[in-house]
Design a protein around this motif. Sequence first.
Motif, short mmCIF file in Angstrom:
data_model
loop_
_atom_site.label_atom_id
_atom_site.label_comp_id
_atom_site.label_asym_id
_atom_site.label_seq_id
_atom_site.Cartn_x
_atom_site.Cartn_y
_atom_site.Cartn_z
N LEU A 54 60.84 -8.77 -2.59
CA LEU A 54 61.40 -9.84 -3.42
C LEU A 54 62.56 -10.55 -2.74
N ASN A 55 63.36 -9.81 -1.99
CA ASN A 55 64.48 -10.44 -1.29
C ASN A 55 64.01 -11.37 -0.18
N PHE A 57 61.57 -13.41 -0.48
CA PHE A 57 61.28 -14.68 -1.15
C PHE A 57 62.55 -15.42 -1.55
N THR A 58 63.63 -14.70 -1.79
CA THR A 58 64.89 -15.35 -2.19
C THR A 58 65.83 -15.53 -1.01
N PHE A 59 65.37 -15.16 0.19
CA PHE A 59 66.18 -15.27 1.40
C PHE A 59 67.48 -14.50 1.28
N PHE A 60 67.47 -13.37 0.55
CA PHE A 60 68.61 -12.47 0.35
C PHE A 60 69.78 -13.16 -0.34
N LEU A 61 69.56 -14.30 -0.97
CA LEU A 61 70.62 -15.00 -1.68
C LEU A 61 70.84 -14.45 -3.08
N LEU A 62 69.82 -13.85 -3.64
CA LEU A 62 69.90 -13.32 -5.01
C LEU A 62 69.71 -11.81 -5.00
N GLU A 63 70.32 -11.14 -4.04
CA GLU A 63 70.11 -9.71 -3.86
C GLU A 63 70.55 -8.89 -5.07
N ILE A 65 70.69 -9.89 -8.24
CA ILE A 65 69.75 -10.15 -9.35
C ILE A 65 68.44 -9.43 -9.10
N VAL A 66 67.96 -9.45 -7.87
CA VAL A 66 66.74 -8.73 -7.53
C VAL A 66 66.93 -7.23 -7.76
#
Length: 133
Positions: A54-55, A57-63, A65-66
Amino acid sequence: MGFIINLLVTAFVILILSYAMSSVHVKSFWTALWVAFLTAIFTATIGWILGGILNLFTFFLLEAIVGLLVTALMLKLVDKLVGNFKIDGFLPALIIAIAVAVALAIVGWIRGDNDDRYTLLQNQPGVEQVYKA
């Protein structure tokens, strides 16, 4: 020792939220402790893999929240496996994940787990000039 403290805090938060929320059902403290243990094991294994995917897909910007979403998913997985534990819906699982994260952060702050970062920062060359200025 830290793992045991984290398990006890997580079990306590799950038990308190089962009294506070009508959609969370826990039979006893031992059930909550078993749920905390299984959630920790599943989060460290299955959740680690799922969080990594999942990270990406979010480029580790929402770690963060993930991480909360993965913990909530692991709570729902444990819900299916443990007979004396029931969460009605995903939102209560997410609320438990947030409450556990906050409680563990507070316990970590009280125990002084963040002092290691400050000590490492102090031992870096050139840092004395920053603090003296």
